[in-house]
Scaffold this motif. Sequence first.
Motif, short mmCIF file in Angstrom:
data_model
loop_
_atom_site.label_atom_id
_atom_site.label_comp_id
_atom_site.label_asym_id
_atom_site.label_seq_id
_atom_site.Cartn_x
_atom_site.Cartn_y
_atom_site.Cartn_z
N ARG A 176 -20.53 -1.28 0.36
CA ARG A 176 -20.06 -0.75 -0.92
C ARG A 176 -20.52 0.67 -1.23
NH1 ARG A 176 -20.59 -3.75 -6.86
NH2 ARG A 176 -19.42 -2.18 -8.02
N TRP A 177 -21.78 1.01 -0.85
CA TRP A 177 -22.35 2.28 -1.28
C TRP A 177 -22.60 3.21 -0.10
CZ3 TRP A 177 -22.14 2.57 -6.41
CH2 TRP A 177 -22.19 1.40 -7.15
N GLU A 178 -22.71 4.49 -0.41
CA GLU A 178 -23.09 5.48 0.60
C GLU A 178 -23.88 6.59 -0.08
OE1 GLU A 178 -19.30 6.43 2.13
OE2 GLU A 178 -18.62 7.47 0.34
N THR A 190 -13.55 -1.30 -2.27
CA THR A 190 -14.88 -1.61 -2.81
C THR A 190 -15.05 -3.10 -3.12
OG1 THR A 190 -14.03 -1.04 -5.01
CG2 THR A 190 -15.18 0.68 -3.78
N GLU A 191 -13.98 -3.75 -3.57
CA GLU A 191 -14.06 -5.17 -3.91
C GLU A 191 -13.17 -6.00 -2.99
OE1 GLU A 191 -16.13 -6.21 -6.12
OE2 GLU A 191 -16.74 -4.26 -6.92
N GLU A 192 -13.19 -5.68 -1.69
CA GLU A 192 -12.32 -6.34 -0.71
C GLU A 192 -12.38 -7.87 -0.82
OE1 GLU A 192 -12.70 -7.32 3.98
OE2 GLU A 192 -12.80 -5.19 3.46
N GLY A 248 2.20 -16.44 -4.39
CA GLY A 248 1.12 -17.42 -4.41
C GLY A 248 -0.21 -16.77 -4.73
N GLU A 249 -1.24 -17.19 -4.00
CA GLU A 249 -2.58 -16.69 -4.25
C GLU A 249 -2.75 -15.23 -3.84
OE1 GLU A 249 -2.70 -18.33 -0.05
OE2 GLU A 249 -1.67 -18.69 -1.93
N LEU A 250 -1.78 -14.68 -3.11
CA LEU A 250 -1.93 -13.31 -2.62
C LEU A 250 -1.71 -12.27 -3.71
CD1 LEU A 250 -0.22 -13.40 0.88
CD2 LEU A 250 -2.50 -14.11 0.19
N ILE A 251 -1.25 -12.67 -4.88
CA ILE A 251 -1.01 -11.70 -5.94
C ILE A 251 -2.28 -10.91 -6.26
CG2 ILE A 251 -1.49 -13.29 -7.85
CD1 ILE A 251 1.42 -10.79 -7.80
N THR A 252 -3.44 -11.57 -6.13
CA THR A 252 -4.72 -10.90 -6.39
C THR A 252 -4.99 -9.82 -5.35
OG1 THR A 252 -5.63 -12.89 -7.40
CG2 THR A 252 -7.21 -11.25 -6.65
N LEU A 253 -4.59 -10.07 -4.09
CA LEU A 253 -4.91 -9.15 -3.00
C LEU A 253 -4.12 -7.85 -3.07
CD1 LEU A 253 -5.11 -11.60 0.04
CD2 LEU A 253 -6.83 -11.06 -1.68
N LEU A 254 -3.12 -7.78 -3.94
CA LEU A 254 -2.31 -6.57 -4.04
C LEU A 254 -3.04 -5.45 -4.77
CD1 LEU A 254 1.20 -8.02 -4.99
CD2 LEU A 254 0.29 -7.50 -2.72
N GLU A 255 -4.04 -5.79 -5.56
CA GLU A 255 -4.74 -4.77 -6.33
C GLU A 255 -5.43 -3.78 -5.40
OE1 GLU A 255 -7.33 -6.46 -9.27
OE2 GLU A 255 -5.93 -8.11 -9.67
N PRO A 256 -5.40 -2.48 -5.73
CA PRO A 256 -5.99 -1.47 -4.84
C PRO A 256 -7.43 -1.74 -4.46
CG PRO A 256 -4.67 -0.41 -6.54
CD PRO A 256 -4.72 -1.88 -6.89
N ASP A 257 -8.25 -2.20 -5.41
CA ASP A 257 -9.66 -2.41 -5.09
C ASP A 257 -9.93 -3.74 -4.41
OD1 ASP A 257 -9.15 -3.98 -7.28
OD2 ASP A 257 -11.03 -3.53 -8.30
N LYS A 258 -8.88 -4.55 -4.17
CA LYS A 258 -9.04 -5.81 -3.45
C LYS A 258 -8.50 -5.71 -2.02
CE LYS A 258 -10.44 -7.92 -7.25
NZ LYS A 258 -10.17 -6.88 -8.26
#
Length: 682
Positions: free
Chosen positions: A32-34, A502-504, A487-497
Amino acid sequence: MKFKPSDITKEHILSAVHEIDQENINLTTGTRWEVIVNGKPYPPKEIMRYARKQYDGSLDWPNGGGPPTNDYLTKLGFEVREKGKTFINLNGHRIFKFSMGVFYKTPRYYKVNIVERLEKENLISMHENTGKSQAQLFKNTLGIGDYVYITYGKDKLGCIAKITSDVIELPSDIKNDLDEGYKGRKIEIIAQPVQPNTLDLVKHKKAWLPSANTTIKQIFNLQEANDILFSKYYNVDVRNNPETNTITTMNTTPTDKKHPLNQILYGPPGTGKTYATKELAIKIANPDFKFDKTLTDEEQRKKITDEYKRLTETGQIVFTTFHQSMSYEDFVEGIKPETLNNDVVYSTQPGLFKLLCEKAGIKSNSNFEEVLKRFKDDVTNNQPFTIHTNRSKFDVSYLGGVTFRINPHESTNDNPNYPASIENLLKFYQTESIEGIYNPSYIRGIVNHLYEKYGLIKYNTVSESPDKNHVLIIDEINRGNVSAIFGELITLLEPDKRIGATEEIKLKLPYSKNDFGVPANIYIIGTMNTADRSVEALDTALRRRFSFVEIIPDYSRIDKTDIEGINLGLLLETINDRIEALLDRDHTIGHSYFLKVKDKAALAHTFKNCIIPLLQEYFYGDYEKINLVLGDGFIRINENSNIEFAGNNPYPGYADKPKYVFPELNENNIVGAIEALKIKTV
């Protein structure tokens, strides 16, 4: 003496970085950090391990990673930042909210596309008499080098931009469509919103937010603005440190900040949404493609169509249409039947979205796709195709789809026929692991054959390169059951997911049980017809994750066409004004219906076969309203309609109800019909 973290000094860290660079030491990458040292990013925990080595020879860092280590590095004067974000350094300048909602909300301005025309010219604009001293802020306080985030009213965001000019006059074509007194400033676009719908921000009572009744407002508390607005809605952090670079982007997987990852083009029928997606998809998939403004519309369209065809053939652009029967099994993955040796067998097969994600995850310099295509051709054209391994010999066949069929030469089964999925070939090629792979010996045999005979490059030797952008176009996205399809993939579309963000997040798919994530180089463009369904009626989860771009009728595309004194732009605008008054803006009619109209016969054909059927659909048989829109030349009361009912006729006035008829339109009467329509004057 017992070691304390505070024993580490700045000099220890600089010496550690020198050793790491000189010895080319491989560090364990932070998630997450650098920390930035001498302009380069390093994992904070690893830096502290090697800093301790400089102190006492040990590589043990007791604090681990995260806040304790980050805070200590910050105290020593190093910048620690979150990976995957754009960092905008104001470099001593200021940042303001800047609202241009008047151009988006005022009908006479949106009808002439003021917002789009200002964006095209990289301009912002405000009236010189805007009240509450805001005009003075725009003209005198806002300086070159300052920043603005643009909002169009309380619920739609624009870009973050840098001011690059003093106050200037607007281009004459824009100025002529506005009230007198509007002035402009030139801008350089820095970042686009990743989530442009800001309705959730209404709960925050800040004068610099989109919901506030302010046109221009300086933001003083940057940390508060980052927490509430910039981090979530732009995926950026705004800072003000004059000693560092103005803009820094550190992404584990690069994305094109000019385009939102998920967007929907919406508008009434005939506005050119489907064609607009082609042009937009090309800009994303091939940023180097040149749009030549010297070409005619027809030449430009052909050039765009040819490039679009090339990108679809290479698989960088995939097109699909949602419909009522579209399912999760079609889109992501599902168990589907196949017929083998007269038997029905079932196997898990990937859907089009999963296939695109797998393709997007391959390193750009890999030749896997090219080699696979050649192998498919050879297997299809040369039956049987035999592969020899150290332990076995088997035939490979391919009949299309996502699997090869395997027939081993030595088998106890009478009719052996085993699947070898392309998905597993790719997985083994990338990881060299057989974990979770079905029929691993055949998968390994095929991949080794591709190494030896087809020149497949070993994946771990493929040089890193910027990932190619891949685009999924979903036409008529509102016609499918989006919740069921994604389905459940709707969450994975968000840029930070996305993968590498950062929130993969990765999810385990229900059929294959494989972990799955969405790569950061996947862009989704949807289209929706507002005459079928309004944006407000869409699934709430979808609305939160997509940018919405309205495509409205563009009268300028047809206002140069004149047929016996009839200006097609004014004709369509007149019709749409009446539709909007009787129905709403979502049911207007697009300009593309008239693009190919060059004579009276084509004009009559367009009204007869396109415009009138649309209006019949819009008004559900309310012919009186259609008459109000088009006039007596297109639809009129049938004066000769005398109806006599059988029986006792319990509704004595029913026979007197007006009966409407549509005269037969042709090139001889179309001009007269349009004259009766009473086109508005300029």
